[in-house]
Design an enzyme around this catalytic site. Structure first.
Site, short mmCIF file in Angstrom:
data_model
loop_
_atom_site.label_atom_id
_atom_site.label_comp_id
_atom_site.label_asym_id
_atom_site.label_seq_id
_atom_site.Cartn_x
_atom_site.Cartn_y
_atom_site.Cartn_z
N GLU A 112 7.02 -8.96 -67.52
CA GLU A 112 6.84 -10.24 -67.58
C GLU A 112 8.09 -11.44 -68.26
OE1 GLU A 112 3.87 -10.56 -70.59
OE2 GLU A 112 1.96 -10.57 -69.39
N HIS A 228 1.97 -22.64 -71.70
CA HIS A 228 1.97 -21.88 -71.35
C HIS A 228 2.35 -22.41 -69.74
CE1 HIS A 228 1.19 -18.16 -68.10
NE2 HIS A 228 1.13 -17.59 -69.31
N ARG A 274 9.40 -19.11 -71.45
CA ARG A 274 7.92 -20.21 -71.17
C ARG A 274 8.38 -21.49 -71.68
NH1 ARG A 274 2.95 -16.24 -73.33
NH2 ARG A 274 2.46 -15.26 -71.48
N HIS A 331 -0.75 -23.11 -75.59
CA HIS A 331 -0.47 -21.40 -75.29
C HIS A 331 -0.88 -20.87 -76.87
CE1 HIS A 331 -1.31 -18.37 -73.46
NE2 HIS A 331 -0.30 -17.03 -73.66
N ARG A 366 7.13 -17.73 -78.77
CA ARG A 366 6.76 -16.00 -79.03
C ARG A 366 7.58 -15.84 -77.50
NH1 ARG A 366 2.48 -13.88 -76.70
NH2 ARG A 366 1.40 -15.64 -75.79
#
Length: 529
Positions: A112, A228, A274, A331, A366
């Protein structure tokens, strides 16, 4: 069930992991305002990050986490999270948790954004949260763990010494109930429902943060919100999450001209952190262009991503055409209730774990798939702490709690959609002073104050009131941080200011009905207001 010894508010992974650890020693009550499945943990498509690969290491995972969080974290806390998390995940594997495996039986480790190695464990392809919640629920005993579903906690009760000793709830018929226990744990999740575009369950609107703030708990890092990059976009709105794992499998981000929009933006392209990808997509859409995930290179897409395939089918998006329209949405909240390494707050008897807490591990943004890891680690840690420290106040809990009384009547003069629109327009992906001041003025014009004793006629009014509180805290924090860092992007302060803001935190607290903000940096504290 006998007298409750520990109340847990919320029913996600952190709550269930804590209950699982406590159930042999204590009587636990889990209270959730909707159903157990109505939360972000159950909806989580992404997996659990843990350095289990042969080429991976705690050090590499630590480096990725610090980089994604823009070094705003406490490094020791992050390292211990990864060390403990690896051990806990290995235990889950050993006990048969249903993680996906390769044909040779080895764990299937995915990639990811912002990770340097394949280290993401999934279940059911893109249904990790659902499978993990079910696994944890199966391990709970009906003898010592009781569930109260459909009741909204709307007030924390404290005794004359200032210790949290219980909660007040309203059920769906607005009947009031009282529950007492010497330890109360908030595990209520984040704030996605404050925004019209979100991956979160609609019920997730920051209740725990508002409850804690009203009771005098400290909050921090409220300006750091992760948007997100890829929510499904259909009929003029976002409709659900398209997991980052899709980009990890090779999906590309294209605009309607067929251009790769991440070219020249970041060396990691689609797998950049992100906040970088979300900002890029947002700017592209601001130009009037649509953005798509090109999934044509992914073989067996429906098999790998069954829930995403169903989501697309339900919204008439053809997987066969190879393009999924996407747009960013709220998100994850990096900030929240300030806690120590086991989840204790500044209020005796009150604890916070999971997304509702600010534990110092996520920093300004995060790292993908560290959230389920956090829930597992802090659920276990707090359980260990409570087991070793006992429930020493249980024998006096009812007599020491005050007689309950109602607060002053308050009224709501706005609809939630007006608040949500302002948050997206002015406190969204890209912010500036003018917009933040516009939203802050609107929030402060509402005839509401910070009252610990709440007197509303309905759950809906309380819900909206809590949204107002958390929105004000987020907006105030975003205005005060005059830099861009991670999920907090200011167009009028576009750069990181490491000299002034790298480790600087704003601590927000309700002091006698007024918001007090303190700047904390190492051993220095300055009072703002």
């Amino acid at each position: 069930m006998k007298k409750t010894e520990i109340i847990i508010v919320g029913s996600g992974v952190a709550a269930l992991q804590l209950a699982r650890r406590l159930q042999d020693q204590f009587y636990v009550m889990i209270i959730t305002k909707d159903k157990i499945e109505s939360g972000n943990s159950y909806l989580a498509q992404g997996g659990i990050a843990a350095p289990l690969g042969r080429k991976d290491s705690v050090r590499a995972h630590l480096k990725d986490t610090l980089e994604a969080g823009r070094y705003h974290q406490d490094e020791d806390s992050v390292k211990q999270l990864i060390v403990d998390g690896k051990r806990i995940v290995e235990t889950l594997v050993d006990e048969g948790a249903p993680f996906d495996r390769n044909k040779d039986g080895s764990l299937s480790l995915g990639m990811e954004g912002a990770h340097c190695e394949h280290r993401i464990l999934h279940s059911g392809g893109d249904q990790t949260g659902k499978y993990l919640v079910k696994h944890l629920l199966k391990s709970l005993s009906g003898d010592k763990v009781a569930f109260v579903q459909g009741e909204m906690v709307y007030e924390l009760v404290k005794d004359e010494m200032g210790r949290c000793c219980g909660v007040k709830t309203k059920d769906k018929d607005d009947a009031i109930r009282y529950y007492y226990a010497p330890h109360v744990v908030l595990a209520t999740g984040g704030i996605g429902g404050l925004y019209p575009s979100t991956s979160n369950h609609p019920a997730v609107t920051g209740d725990g943060m508002a409850l804690a703030f009203l009771a005098g708990a400290k909050l921090s890092d409220m300006e750091f919100i992760q948007f997100h990059p890829t929510l499904l976009w259909s009929n003029g709105k976002t409709c659900g999450l398209i997991s980052e794992a899709v980009r990890g499998e090779g999906a590309l981000l294209l605009n309607d001209l067929g251009e790769r929009i991440m070219e020249g933006v970041d060396p990691l392209m689609e797998l950049a952190p992100r906040h970088i990808v979300a900002e890029c997509i947002y700017k592209e859409r601001q130009k009037g262009r649509n953005v798509y995930l090109d999934i044509s290179r992914i073989k067996d897409f429906q098999e790998k991503f069954p829930s995403i395939s169903t989501l697309c089918f339900n919204h008439q998006i053809s997987i066969g055409e190879g393009r999924i329209p996407v747009s960013p949405g709220c998100h994850f909240m990096m900030g929240g209730i300030v806690t120590d390494r086991v989840g204790r707050t500044n209020i005796p008897g009150l604890y916070a774990i999971g997304e509702v807490a600010c534990s110092g591990i996520h920093g300004a943004n995060r790292l993908a798939s560290n959230s389920l890891l956090e829930g597992l680690v802090y659920g276990e840690r707090l359980g260990e702490y409570l087991i070793h420290n006992g429930v020493s106040h249980s024998s006096h809990i009812h007599s020491s709690c005050p007689s309950l009384k109602e607060g002053e009547p308050l009224s709501i003069s706005f609809q939630p959609h007006a608040l949500k629109k302002g948050m997206m327009d002015y406190v969204g992906i890209i912010r500036n002073e003018e917009g933040l001041l516009t939203q802050l003025r609107w929030l402060k014009e509402q005839p509401l104050t910070f009252h610990e004793l709440i007197d509303f006629n309905s759950r809906e009014e309380i819900h909206t009131y809590f949204m107002w509180i958390v929105s004000l805290l987020v907006t105030e924090s975003a205005l005060l941080r005059t830099e861009s860092r991670g999920g907090h992007i200011r167009s009028d302060f576009p750069n990181e200011d490491n000299d002034s803001w790298l480790k600087r935190k704003m601590i927000l607290q309700n002091k006698e009905g007024r918001l007090r903000v303190e700047y904390h940096e190492q051993n220095e504290t300055k009072i703002y207001a």
